[in-house]
Design a protein around this motif. Structure first.
Motif, PDB file in Angstrom:
ATOM      1  N   VAL A  32       0.835  -1.195   0.000  1.00 28.26           N
ATOM      2  CA  VAL A  32       0.000   0.000   0.000  1.00 28.26           C
ATOM      3  C   VAL A  32       0.865   1.239   0.000  1.00 28.26           C
ATOM      4  CG1 VAL A  32      -1.740   1.272   1.298  1.00 28.26           C
ATOM      5  CG2 VAL A  32      -1.814  -1.216   1.249  1.00 28.26           C
ATOM      6  N   GLN A  74      -5.394  -7.837  -1.162  1.00 28.98           N
ATOM      7  CA  GLN A  74      -4.812  -7.230  -2.351  1.00 28.98           C
ATOM      8  C   GLN A  74      -5.532  -5.950  -2.767  1.00 28.98           C
ATOM      9  OE1 GLN A  74      -2.017  -8.331  -4.225  1.00 28.98           O
ATOM     10  NE2 GLN A  74      -1.724  -9.568  -2.385  1.00 28.98           N
ATOM     11  N   GLN A  75      -6.829  -5.891  -2.504  1.00 29.41           N
ATOM     12  CA  GLN A  75      -7.599  -4.704  -2.866  1.00 29.41           C
ATOM     13  C   GLN A  75      -8.132  -4.040  -1.605  1.00 29.41           C
ATOM     14  OE1 GLN A  75      -8.577  -7.713  -4.681  1.00 29.41           O
ATOM     15  NE2 GLN A  75      -7.125  -7.158  -6.273  1.00 29.41           N
ATOM     16  N   SER A  77      -9.003   0.243   0.242  1.00 31.51           N
ATOM     17  CA  SER A  77      -8.856   1.694   0.249  1.00 31.51           C
ATOM     18  C   SER A  77      -9.273   2.173   1.633  1.00 31.51           C
ATOM     19  CB  SER A  77      -9.722   2.347  -0.837  1.00 31.51           C
ATOM     20  OG  SER A  77     -11.094   2.043  -0.631  1.00 31.51           O
ATOM     21  N   VAL A 129      -5.286   6.129   1.271  1.00 31.14           N
ATOM     22  CA  VAL A 129      -4.526   5.065   0.622  1.00 31.14           C
ATOM     23  C   VAL A 129      -5.448   4.178  -0.202  1.00 31.14           C
ATOM     24  CG1 VAL A 129      -2.805   5.051   2.461  1.00 31.14           C
ATOM     25  CG2 VAL A 129      -4.744   3.495   2.601  1.00 31.14           C
ATOM     26  N   SER A 131      -5.081   0.411  -2.863  1.00 31.67           N
ATOM     27  CA  SER A 131      -4.241  -0.616  -3.454  1.00 31.67           C
ATOM     28  C   SER A 131      -5.089  -1.569  -4.282  1.00 31.67           C
ATOM     29  CB  SER A 131      -3.516  -1.399  -2.348  1.00 31.67           C
ATOM     30  OG  SER A 131      -2.751  -2.448  -2.901  1.00 31.67           O
ATOM     31  N   ASP A 132      -4.538  -1.954  -5.443  1.00 29.20           N
ATOM     32  CA  ASP A 132      -5.172  -2.966  -6.286  1.00 29.20           C
ATOM     33  C   ASP A 132      -4.076  -3.899  -6.782  1.00 29.20           C
ATOM     34  OD1 ASP A 132      -6.766  -4.477  -7.904  1.00 29.20           O
ATOM     35  OD2 ASP A 132      -7.139  -2.927  -9.405  1.00 29.20           O
ATOM     36  N   ARG A 136      -0.539  -1.536  -8.555  1.00 30.68           N
ATOM     37  CA  ARG A 136      -1.292  -0.280  -8.445  1.00 30.68           C
ATOM     38  C   ARG A 136      -1.458   0.119  -6.987  1.00 30.68           C
ATOM     39  NH1 ARG A 136      -6.451  -0.938 -12.606  1.00 30.68           N
ATOM     40  NH2 ARG A 136      -5.280  -0.839 -14.563  1.00 30.68           N
ATOM     41  N   GLN A 137      -0.852   1.234  -6.619  1.00 30.94           N
ATOM     42  CA  GLN A 137      -1.047   1.799  -5.287  1.00 30.94           C
ATOM     43  C   GLN A 137      -1.086   3.317  -5.383  1.00 30.94           C
ATOM     44  OE1 GLN A 137       2.302   0.028  -5.404  1.00 30.94           O
ATOM     45  NE2 GLN A 137       1.092  -1.841  -5.581  1.00 30.94           N
ATOM     46  N   LYS A 138      -1.745   3.916  -4.423  1.00 28.08           N
ATOM     47  CA  LYS A 138      -1.795   5.369  -4.365  1.00 28.08           C
ATOM     48  C   LYS A 138      -1.851   5.805  -2.906  1.00 28.08           C
ATOM     49  CE  LYS A 138      -4.434   9.443  -5.892  1.00 28.08           C
ATOM     50  NZ  LYS A 138      -5.599   9.915  -6.704  1.00 28.08           N
ATOM     51  N   ASP A 183       8.283  -0.771  -0.440  1.00 29.52           N
ATOM     52  CA  ASP A 183       7.347  -0.122   0.456  1.00 29.52           C
ATOM     53  C   ASP A 183       8.001   0.183   1.795  1.00 29.52           C
ATOM     54  OD1 ASP A 183       5.854  -2.855   2.082  1.00 29.52           O
ATOM     55  OD2 ASP A 183       7.367  -3.011   0.520  1.00 29.52           O
TER      56      ASP A 183
END
Length: 407
Positions: A32, A74-75, A77, A129, A131-132, A136-138, A183
Protein backbone atom coordinates in the motif's frame (compact mmCIF):
# COMPACT_ATOMS: atom_id res chain seq x y z
CA UNK A 1 -11.65 -5.16 26.94
CA UNK A 2 -12.90 -8.65 26.45
CA UNK A 3 -12.42 -10.58 29.71
CA UNK A 4 -9.46 -12.72 28.75
CA UNK A 5 -5.75 -12.62 28.14
CA UNK A 6 -3.73 -15.40 26.58
CA UNK A 7 -0.04 -16.32 26.43
CA UNK A 8 1.41 -14.59 29.49
CA UNK A 9 4.81 -14.42 27.80
CA UNK A 10 6.74 -16.01 24.96
CA UNK A 11 9.14 -18.87 25.76
CA UNK A 12 12.25 -19.59 23.69
CA UNK A 13 10.48 -22.53 22.03
CA UNK A 14 7.42 -20.43 21.25
CA UNK A 15 9.70 -17.72 19.89
CA UNK A 16 10.80 -20.10 17.11
CA UNK A 17 7.16 -20.54 16.09
CA UNK A 18 6.59 -16.79 16.27
CA UNK A 19 9.61 -16.12 14.10
CA UNK A 20 8.29 -18.63 11.57
CA UNK A 21 4.98 -16.80 11.64
CA UNK A 22 6.50 -13.40 11.05
CA UNK A 23 8.64 -14.81 8.22
CA UNK A 24 5.41 -15.91 6.58
CA UNK A 25 3.99 -12.48 7.30
CA UNK A 26 6.84 -10.84 5.43
CA UNK A 27 5.76 -12.65 2.27
CA UNK A 28 2.30 -11.14 2.45
CA UNK A 29 3.12 -7.45 2.71
CA UNK A 30 0.40 -5.44 1.00
CA UNK A 31 2.33 -2.82 -0.99
CA UNK A 32 0.00 0.00 0.00
CA UNK A 33 2.78 2.37 0.93
CA UNK A 34 4.84 3.55 -2.02
CA UNK A 35 5.89 6.60 -0.04
CA UNK A 36 9.61 7.10 0.60
CA UNK A 37 9.99 8.39 4.14
CA UNK A 38 12.24 8.01 7.13
CA UNK A 39 9.94 5.57 8.82
CA UNK A 40 11.33 5.93 12.29
CA UNK A 41 9.93 9.43 12.29
CA UNK A 42 6.57 8.61 10.76
CA UNK A 43 3.47 7.72 12.69
CA UNK A 44 -0.20 8.07 12.68
CA UNK A 45 -2.50 10.13 14.88
CA UNK A 46 -4.66 7.96 17.12
CA UNK A 47 -7.39 6.44 15.02
CA UNK A 48 -10.64 6.84 16.92
CA UNK A 49 -11.75 3.36 17.90
CA UNK A 50 -15.48 2.70 18.02
CA UNK A 51 -17.05 2.34 21.44
CA UNK A 52 -17.76 -1.16 22.72
CA UNK A 53 -15.38 -4.12 22.62
CA UNK A 54 -16.72 -7.02 20.49
CA UNK A 55 -17.19 -10.52 21.88
CA UNK A 56 -14.91 -12.70 19.73
CA UNK A 57 -13.76 -16.32 20.01
CA UNK A 58 -10.66 -16.79 22.17
CA UNK A 59 -7.39 -16.87 20.21
CA UNK A 60 -3.75 -17.35 21.23
CA UNK A 61 -0.88 -15.04 20.29
CA UNK A 62 0.55 -17.70 17.97
CA UNK A 63 -2.79 -18.16 16.23
CA UNK A 64 -3.14 -14.40 15.81
CA UNK A 65 0.35 -14.05 14.33
CA UNK A 66 -0.47 -16.92 11.96
CA UNK A 67 -3.65 -15.06 11.01
CA UNK A 68 -1.61 -11.95 10.17
CA UNK A 69 0.80 -14.11 8.14
CA UNK A 70 -2.02 -15.63 6.10
CA UNK A 71 -3.68 -12.29 5.45
CA UNK A 72 -3.45 -11.57 1.74
CA UNK A 73 -5.52 -8.45 1.19
CA UNK A 74 -4.81 -7.23 -2.35
CA UNK A 75 -7.60 -4.70 -2.87
CA UNK A 76 -8.41 -2.02 -0.31
CA UNK A 77 -8.86 1.69 0.25
CA UNK A 78 -9.17 3.84 3.30
CA UNK A 79 -8.16 6.84 5.36
CA UNK A 80 -5.35 6.81 7.89
CA UNK A 81 -4.62 9.45 10.51
CA UNK A 82 -0.93 10.20 10.86
CA UNK A 83 1.05 11.64 13.79
CA UNK A 84 4.45 11.35 15.45
CA UNK A 85 5.63 12.45 18.89
CA UNK A 86 9.36 11.87 19.16
CA UNK A 87 9.74 14.70 21.64
CA UNK A 88 11.90 16.71 19.27
CA UNK A 89 12.18 20.46 19.82
CA UNK A 90 10.50 22.85 17.41
CA UNK A 91 12.82 23.31 14.44
CA UNK A 92 11.42 26.76 13.79
CA UNK A 93 10.92 26.08 10.08
CA UNK A 94 14.53 24.94 9.65
CA UNK A 95 13.52 21.71 7.92
CA UNK A 96 11.27 23.58 5.48
CA UNK A 97 14.04 26.06 4.72
CA UNK A 98 16.47 23.26 3.92
CA UNK A 99 13.95 21.48 1.69
CA UNK A 100 12.95 24.60 -0.21
CA UNK A 101 16.61 25.58 -0.55
CA UNK A 102 17.41 22.25 -2.17
CA UNK A 103 14.53 22.72 -4.61
CA UNK A 104 15.54 26.28 -5.50
CA UNK A 105 19.14 25.19 -6.12
CA UNK A 106 17.92 22.74 -8.74
CA UNK A 107 18.57 19.61 -6.70
CA UNK A 108 15.06 18.30 -7.20
CA UNK A 109 11.32 18.85 -7.50
CA UNK A 110 8.95 19.64 -4.63
CA UNK A 111 6.94 16.66 -5.94
CA UNK A 112 9.87 14.25 -5.38
CA UNK A 113 8.90 11.96 -2.45
CA UNK A 114 12.31 12.39 -0.83
CA UNK A 115 11.66 16.14 -0.62
CA UNK A 116 7.92 16.43 -0.07
CA UNK A 117 7.40 13.72 2.49
CA UNK A 118 9.96 14.98 4.99
CA UNK A 119 7.08 16.94 6.52
CA UNK A 120 5.65 13.66 7.81
CA UNK A 121 8.49 13.62 10.33
CA UNK A 122 6.44 15.60 12.82
CA UNK A 123 2.91 16.72 13.51
CA UNK A 124 -0.49 15.42 12.50
CA UNK A 125 -1.43 14.34 8.98
CA UNK A 126 -4.15 12.48 7.10
CA UNK A 127 -3.36 9.91 4.43
CA UNK A 128 -5.76 8.45 1.89
CA UNK A 129 -4.53 5.07 0.62
CA UNK A 130 -5.62 2.65 -2.09
CA UNK A 131 -4.24 -0.62 -3.45
CA UNK A 132 -5.17 -2.97 -6.29
CA UNK A 133 -2.58 -5.72 -6.26
CA UNK A 134 1.20 -5.33 -6.60
CA UNK A 135 1.09 -3.00 -9.62
CA UNK A 136 -1.29 -0.28 -8.45
CA UNK A 137 -1.05 1.80 -5.29
CA UNK A 138 -1.80 5.37 -4.36
CA UNK A 139 -1.06 7.41 -1.26
CA UNK A 140 -2.34 10.97 -0.88
CA UNK A 141 -1.27 13.39 1.82
CA UNK A 142 -4.16 15.75 2.53
CA UNK A 143 -3.20 19.25 3.61
CA UNK A 144 -5.16 22.37 4.54
CA UNK A 145 -5.19 23.97 1.10
CA UNK A 146 -3.33 21.43 -1.04
CA UNK A 147 -2.79 17.73 -1.67
CA UNK A 148 0.25 15.63 -2.45
CA UNK A 149 -0.21 12.29 -4.21
CA UNK A 150 2.20 9.48 -4.98
CA UNK A 151 0.86 7.00 -7.54
CA UNK A 152 2.30 3.71 -8.75
CA UNK A 153 0.59 2.35 -11.86
CA UNK A 154 2.47 -0.41 -13.69
CA UNK A 155 5.92 0.85 -14.65
CA UNK A 156 5.13 4.47 -13.81
CA UNK A 157 5.52 6.33 -10.53
CA UNK A 158 4.03 9.81 -10.35
CA UNK A 159 4.33 12.39 -7.59
CA UNK A 160 2.13 15.49 -7.73
CA UNK A 161 2.20 18.51 -5.43
CA UNK A 162 -0.91 20.60 -6.05
CA UNK A 163 0.47 23.46 -3.94
CA UNK A 164 3.40 24.10 -6.26
CA UNK A 165 1.81 22.47 -9.34
CA UNK A 166 4.92 20.32 -9.78
CA UNK A 167 5.08 16.73 -11.01
CA UNK A 168 7.72 14.03 -10.44
CA UNK A 169 7.86 11.04 -12.82
CA UNK A 170 9.96 7.87 -12.69
CA UNK A 171 10.05 4.76 -14.90
CA UNK A 172 13.09 2.82 -13.75
CA UNK A 173 13.88 -0.80 -14.61
CA UNK A 174 12.31 -2.10 -11.44
CA UNK A 175 8.96 -0.54 -12.31
CA UNK A 176 9.23 -1.74 -15.90
CA UNK A 177 9.38 -5.28 -14.56
CA UNK A 178 6.16 -4.72 -12.64
CA UNK A 179 7.75 -4.17 -9.23
CA UNK A 180 6.65 -1.21 -7.16
CA UNK A 181 9.16 0.91 -5.28
CA UNK A 182 10.07 -0.82 -2.03
CA UNK A 183 7.35 -0.12 0.46
CA UNK A 184 8.00 1.63 3.76
CA UNK A 185 5.88 1.67 6.89
CA UNK A 186 2.96 4.07 6.47
CA UNK A 187 -0.03 1.92 7.41
CA UNK A 188 -0.70 -0.30 10.44
CA UNK A 189 0.21 -3.42 8.46
CA UNK A 190 3.52 -1.97 7.34
CA UNK A 191 4.50 -1.09 10.91
CA UNK A 192 3.33 -4.48 12.17
CA UNK A 193 5.48 -6.34 9.63
CA UNK A 194 8.53 -4.50 10.96
CA UNK A 195 7.60 -5.08 14.61
CA UNK A 196 7.12 -8.83 14.09
CA UNK A 197 10.69 -9.10 12.82
CA UNK A 198 11.80 -8.23 16.34
CA UNK A 199 9.87 -11.06 18.01
CA UNK A 200 12.25 -13.51 19.67
CA UNK A 201 12.97 -15.00 23.09
CA UNK A 202 13.50 -11.48 24.47
CA UNK A 203 9.89 -10.60 23.68
CA UNK A 204 6.57 -11.08 25.44
CA UNK A 205 3.63 -11.55 23.06
CA UNK A 206 0.06 -11.71 24.33
CA UNK A 207 -3.52 -11.26 23.20
CA UNK A 208 -5.23 -8.72 25.44
CA UNK A 209 -8.88 -8.38 24.58
CA UNK A 210 -10.65 -6.94 21.58
CA UNK A 211 -11.49 -3.57 20.04
CA UNK A 212 -13.56 -1.87 17.34
CA UNK A 213 -11.48 0.04 14.79
CA UNK A 214 -12.88 1.76 11.71
CA UNK A 215 -16.17 -0.06 12.27
CA UNK A 216 -14.57 -3.51 12.30
CA UNK A 217 -14.06 -6.17 15.01
CA UNK A 218 -10.44 -6.70 15.99
CA UNK A 219 -8.18 -8.57 18.39
CA UNK A 220 -5.50 -6.69 20.36
CA UNK A 221 -2.00 -8.17 20.01
CA UNK A 222 0.48 -6.78 22.56
CA UNK A 223 4.25 -7.04 22.04
CA UNK A 224 6.61 -6.04 24.88
CA UNK A 225 10.39 -6.24 25.40
CA UNK A 226 11.31 -8.45 28.34
CA UNK A 227 14.63 -6.65 28.75
CA UNK A 228 15.12 -3.45 30.70
CA UNK A 229 16.88 -0.53 29.07
CA UNK A 230 14.75 -0.39 25.90
CA UNK A 231 12.95 2.85 25.06
CA UNK A 232 10.08 0.75 23.68
CA UNK A 233 7.37 0.23 26.30
CA UNK A 234 4.95 -1.86 24.28
CA UNK A 235 3.45 -2.23 20.83
CA UNK A 236 -0.29 -2.81 20.48
CA UNK A 237 -1.79 -4.00 17.19
CA UNK A 238 -5.52 -4.20 16.46
CA UNK A 239 -5.89 -7.12 14.03
CA UNK A 240 -9.02 -7.39 11.89
CA UNK A 241 -10.87 -10.50 13.08
CA UNK A 242 -12.04 -11.46 9.58
CA UNK A 243 -9.12 -10.65 7.26
CA UNK A 244 -6.18 -10.72 9.68
CA UNK A 245 -5.03 -7.32 8.42
CA UNK A 246 -3.69 -4.93 11.10
CA UNK A 247 -6.01 -1.93 11.44
CA UNK A 248 -4.19 0.02 14.13
CA UNK A 249 -0.60 0.12 15.40
CA UNK A 250 0.48 1.91 18.56
CA UNK A 251 4.01 2.15 19.96
CA UNK A 252 4.27 3.63 23.45
CA UNK A 253 7.63 4.47 25.03
CA UNK A 254 8.95 2.98 28.26
CA UNK A 255 9.12 6.53 29.63
CA UNK A 256 5.31 6.73 29.51
CA UNK A 257 3.09 9.46 28.13
CA UNK A 258 1.57 9.68 24.69
CA UNK A 259 2.36 7.21 21.92
CA UNK A 260 5.46 7.80 19.81
CA UNK A 261 3.81 6.14 16.81
CA UNK A 262 0.08 5.60 16.49
CA UNK A 263 -1.13 4.28 13.15
CA UNK A 264 -4.80 3.65 12.60
CA UNK A 265 -7.45 3.48 9.92
CA UNK A 266 -10.43 5.72 10.53
CA UNK A 267 -12.18 4.27 7.46
CA UNK A 268 -11.40 1.16 5.43
CA UNK A 269 -13.00 -0.80 2.59
CA UNK A 270 -11.88 -4.08 1.07
CA UNK A 271 -13.75 -3.48 -2.18
CA UNK A 272 -11.63 -3.16 -5.32
CA UNK A 273 -10.83 0.53 -6.01
CA UNK A 274 -11.87 1.98 -9.34
CA UNK A 275 -9.17 1.72 -12.02
CA UNK A 276 -9.40 5.49 -12.48
CA UNK A 277 -8.04 5.91 -8.94
CA UNK A 278 -4.57 5.15 -10.30
CA UNK A 279 -4.79 7.20 -13.50
CA UNK A 280 -2.69 10.36 -13.66
CA UNK A 281 -2.06 12.99 -16.33
CA UNK A 282 0.06 16.06 -15.50
CA UNK A 283 -2.20 19.12 -15.18
CA UNK A 284 -1.87 21.90 -17.72
CA UNK A 285 1.00 24.23 -16.91
CA UNK A 286 2.57 21.87 -14.34
CA UNK A 287 6.35 21.65 -14.14
CA UNK A 288 7.31 18.01 -14.83
CA UNK A 289 10.61 16.60 -13.56
CA UNK A 290 11.65 13.32 -15.18
CA UNK A 291 13.86 11.13 -13.01
CA UNK A 292 16.21 9.45 -15.47
CA UNK A 293 18.74 8.18 -12.92
CA UNK A 294 19.11 4.41 -13.20
CA UNK A 295 17.60 2.68 -10.19
CA UNK A 296 16.64 5.94 -8.49
CA UNK A 297 13.03 4.89 -8.20
CA UNK A 298 14.04 2.03 -5.94
CA UNK A 299 16.86 3.64 -4.01
CA UNK A 300 15.24 7.05 -3.79
CA UNK A 301 12.04 5.73 -2.28
CA UNK A 302 13.50 3.06 -0.06
CA UNK A 303 14.49 4.77 3.16
CA UNK A 304 13.20 1.84 5.14
CA UNK A 305 16.68 0.79 6.19
CA UNK A 306 17.12 3.95 8.27
CA UNK A 307 13.84 3.67 10.06
CA UNK A 308 12.77 0.20 10.98
CA UNK A 309 10.69 -0.27 14.07
CA UNK A 310 13.43 -0.80 16.67
CA UNK A 311 14.05 -4.18 18.20
CA UNK A 312 16.47 -6.21 16.13
CA UNK A 313 18.87 -3.31 15.69
CA UNK A 314 18.98 -4.00 11.96
CA UNK A 315 18.55 -1.03 9.68
CA UNK A 316 19.71 1.60 12.17
CA UNK A 317 22.84 2.31 10.20
CA UNK A 318 22.33 -0.01 7.26
CA UNK A 319 24.67 0.66 4.39
CA UNK A 320 27.36 2.28 6.56
CA UNK A 321 30.72 0.60 6.19
CA UNK A 322 31.91 -1.34 9.22
CA UNK A 323 28.60 -1.34 11.04
CA UNK A 324 28.43 -3.80 13.94
CA UNK A 325 25.47 -4.87 16.05
CA UNK A 326 26.06 -5.09 19.80
CA UNK A 327 23.71 -6.98 22.09
CA UNK A 328 20.55 -8.73 21.06
CA UNK A 329 16.81 -8.32 20.86
CA UNK A 330 15.27 -4.99 21.77
CA UNK A 331 18.52 -3.80 23.33
CA UNK A 332 20.53 -4.14 20.11
CA UNK A 333 22.85 -1.22 19.41
CA UNK A 334 24.33 -0.43 16.01
CA UNK A 335 27.83 1.03 16.09
CA UNK A 336 30.18 2.37 13.45
CA UNK A 337 33.15 4.71 13.16
CA UNK A 338 32.75 7.91 11.15
CA UNK A 339 36.51 8.24 10.98
CA UNK A 340 36.23 11.87 12.02
CA UNK A 341 35.63 14.16 14.93
CA UNK A 342 32.60 14.14 17.16
CA UNK A 343 29.70 16.56 16.89
CA UNK A 344 30.67 20.25 17.28
CA UNK A 345 29.25 22.28 20.12
CA UNK A 346 26.53 24.83 19.53
CA UNK A 347 29.01 27.68 19.38
CA UNK A 348 31.19 25.79 16.91
CA UNK A 349 28.23 24.74 14.77
CA UNK A 350 26.82 28.24 14.89
CA UNK A 351 23.38 29.70 14.38
CA UNK A 352 20.07 27.91 14.82
CA UNK A 353 21.55 24.56 13.82
CA UNK A 354 24.04 24.68 16.67
CA UNK A 355 21.30 25.56 19.12
CA UNK A 356 19.20 22.69 17.79
CA UNK A 357 22.05 20.23 18.40
CA UNK A 358 22.55 21.54 21.93
CA UNK A 359 18.83 21.15 22.68
CA UNK A 360 19.01 17.46 21.79
CA UNK A 361 22.35 16.55 23.30
CA UNK A 362 23.56 15.50 26.75
CA UNK A 363 27.29 15.44 27.46
CA UNK A 364 28.43 12.07 28.84
CA UNK A 365 31.73 10.44 29.76
CA UNK A 366 33.07 7.02 30.69
CA UNK A 367 35.90 4.60 30.03
CA UNK A 368 35.44 5.32 26.32
CA UNK A 369 36.21 9.00 26.87
CA UNK A 370 33.55 11.64 26.33
CA UNK A 371 30.79 12.36 23.86
CA UNK A 372 27.24 13.55 23.35
CA UNK A 373 24.00 11.58 23.55
CA UNK A 374 21.31 12.83 21.18
CA UNK A 375 17.94 11.72 22.42
CA UNK A 376 14.36 11.34 21.29
CA UNK A 377 11.55 9.41 22.94
CA UNK A 378 12.44 6.37 20.84
CA UNK A 379 15.86 6.41 19.15
CA UNK A 380 18.97 7.60 21.01
CA UNK A 381 22.50 7.99 19.68
CA UNK A 382 25.87 8.48 21.37
CA UNK A 383 28.52 10.21 19.25
CA UNK A 384 31.91 10.09 20.93
CA UNK A 385 34.41 12.91 20.61
CA UNK A 386 36.60 10.67 18.45
CA UNK A 387 33.80 10.01 15.96
CA UNK A 388 32.36 6.64 17.01
CA UNK A 389 28.57 6.29 16.88
CA UNK A 390 26.30 4.05 19.00
CA UNK A 391 22.58 4.13 18.16
CA UNK A 392 19.52 2.15 19.18
CA UNK A 393 16.11 2.11 20.84
CA UNK A 394 17.82 2.09 24.23
CA UNK A 395 18.33 4.58 27.04
CA UNK A 396 21.40 6.75 27.64
CA UNK A 397 22.90 4.39 30.23
CA UNK A 398 22.80 1.48 27.76
CA UNK A 399 24.65 3.52 25.13
CA UNK A 400 27.38 4.55 27.57
CA UNK A 401 27.73 0.96 28.77
CA UNK A 402 28.09 -0.27 25.17
CA UNK A 403 30.73 2.36 24.41
CA UNK A 404 32.68 1.42 27.56
CA UNK A 405 32.51 -2.29 26.72
CA UNK A 406 33.84 -1.64 23.21
CA UNK A 407 37.11 -0.28 24.59
Amino acid sequence: MAPYESDESTTAEEADDLRAGRRKAARYVVPVAVVGVAAATIGLVPALADSGDPDLPKISAQQLIDKIAKSDVQQMSGTVKVSTDLGLPNLGGLENSLASGATRSGDGSSADPSTKLTELATGTHTLRVASDGPDRQKVSLLENAAEYSLIHNGKDVWGYDSGSNEVYHSTDAGHAQGRPPKDVPATPKDFTQEALKSVDATTSVTVQGTARVAGRDAYRLVVKPKQSGSTVGQITVAVDARTGMPLKFTLTPSSGGSAVIDAGFTQVSFARPSASTFDFTPPKGAKVTEDTKAGHGRAGHDLKGTGKVPGSGKGLAEGTGGTKILGKGWNSIATFDTGGKGVPSGSAAGGRFGGFLDSLGDKVSGTFGSGTVFKTRLINALITDDGKVYVGAVDKAALVKAADAAQ
